[in-house]
Scaffold this active site. Structure first.
Site, PDB file in Angstrom:
ATOM      1  CE  LYS A  88      -3.903  -2.160   2.250  1.00  0.00           C
ATOM      2  NZ  LYS A  88      -4.837  -2.152   3.353  1.00  0.00           N
ATOM      3  CG  ASP A 124      -7.655   0.240   3.765  1.00  0.00           C
ATOM      4  OD1 ASP A 124      -8.486  -0.614   3.394  1.00  0.00           O
ATOM      5  OD2 ASP A 124      -6.424   0.095   3.641  1.00  0.00           O
TER       6      ASP A 124
END
Ligand code: NDP
Length: 309
Positions: A88, A124
């Site tokens: 990420k 997220d």
């Protein structure tokens, strides 16, 4: 070897792409390890529900393989991919464009391929906020939150708490410097004074029991944003004897059955949930980015619940 029920591909497969399946694979998740990811079940159910004839697969891509894997996406006509551990943060530098959510988090979990360009997003944080609302019927702005971890997931979660103006945010990390740096980055969000008593609104703490013990009395929500719990043998990140009935405990880890943290929290009389709801909501938001349409939440939820049984 017979054609594996190819539900796990590699960089080699991407470079020599001839995935044989009725529906072309045009979406996936890159990670290492990735075999345990439930995103394919959830996203394939969504694709099917919406009559989109394409598939979503797992890709085991090592840290050093990410640039090559991403480079192949436009020519293979991918719609996009999700990223998980360890990609990420590294992916952020590899995007042609990033939206505000990814820029603020410094991390990308969703990529959309558009006009041969890679656009990075991060779902997220929003997925986490929706999960907390769903699990505990509360909004982050009303909560004093202790986040365990300062990696990619923790950054997105802490940032969301900051943006939602949470009452209090405490960040604990094994590498204390990282916790301090993250708290410093978020300080501008916590400038407004609130009447909270003797504890600061924003604080980084070391990863040790006395620090946890002191904070537990001064927080409402504890979030595990470390991988502790992924393996059955993992101990809970915070000692069971510190957990108390006033707490809400959210474990971003979702594994088969309950994690040690969720079990200990329930045992202590606290409310607790695992990370399936965050997976659901971050995935629904990714689907909306890829297809500019509402995600079929019911179908995705059902697929996740049968896959995690
Ligand atoms: P990162 O590798 O970016 O960060 C890992 C974090 O965990 C770091 O803060 C690290 O601390 C800490 N950590 C790792 N091992 C230990 C340990 N043994 N003891 C204490 N702390 C430890 O990973 P991510 O943030 O991307 O992911 C973390 C977890 O979050 C994943 O494993 C996944 O389960 C979960 N997740 C769930 C999602 C969902 O939708 N439910 C979405 C995203 C993530 P240090 O800095 O000291 O190394």
């Amino acid at each position: 070897m017979p054609e594996r029920m190819k539900d796990l591909f590699t960089l080699g497969d991407l470079k020599n792409w001839k995935a044989k399946s009725k529906t072309p694979i045009r979406l996936g998740v890159f990670g290492d390890p990735v075999a345990q990811s439930l995103s394919p079940q959830m996203q394939n159910a969504a694709l099917e529900n919406c009559g989109l004839s394409m598939g979503y697969a797992r890709f085991e891509i090592g840290a050093d393989e990410l640039p090559a894997a991403l480079e192949s996406l436009p020519e293979l006509n991918f719609v996009g991919v999700n990223l998980t551990v360890p990609h990420k943060i590294a992916a952020f530098q590899l995007m042609d464009e990033v939206d505000e959510s990814a820029r603020q988090a410094g991390a990308v979990n969703t990529i959309k391929v558009e006009n041969e360009k890679l656009r990075g997003f991060n779902t997220d944080g929003k997925g986490f906020a929706r999960a907390i609302r769903e699990e505990f019927s509360v909004d982050l702005r009303d909560l004093r939150v202790l986040v365990l971890g300062a990696g990619g997931a923790a950054r997105a979660i802490a940032l969301e708490c900051a943006k939602e103006n949470a009452e209090r945010l405490v960040i604990a990390n094994r590498d204390f410097e990282k916790a301090k740096n993250l708290a410093e980055e978020l300080r501008p969000f916590f400038a407004e004074a609130r009447v909270l008593g003797p504890v600061p609104r924003l604080q980084a703490i070391p990863w040790d029991e006395p620090a946890f013990r002191f904070q537990i009395a001064n927080v409402d929500l504890v979030v595990n944003a470390t991988p502790l719990g992924l393996h059955h043998a993992d101990a809970a990140p915070i000692s069971a004897r510190l957990l108390a009935p006033h707490l809400m405990v959210y474990d971003t880890v979702y594994s088969h059955g309950q994690t040690a943290l969720v079990s200990a929290a329930i045992e202590a009389g606290a409310r607790a949930a695992n990370g399936l709801s965050m997976l659901l909501h971050q995935g629904a938001l990714a689907f909306e980015i890829w297809f500019d349409r509402a995600a079929p939440l019911g179908a995705m939820r059902e697929a996740l619940s049968s896959a995690s049984r």
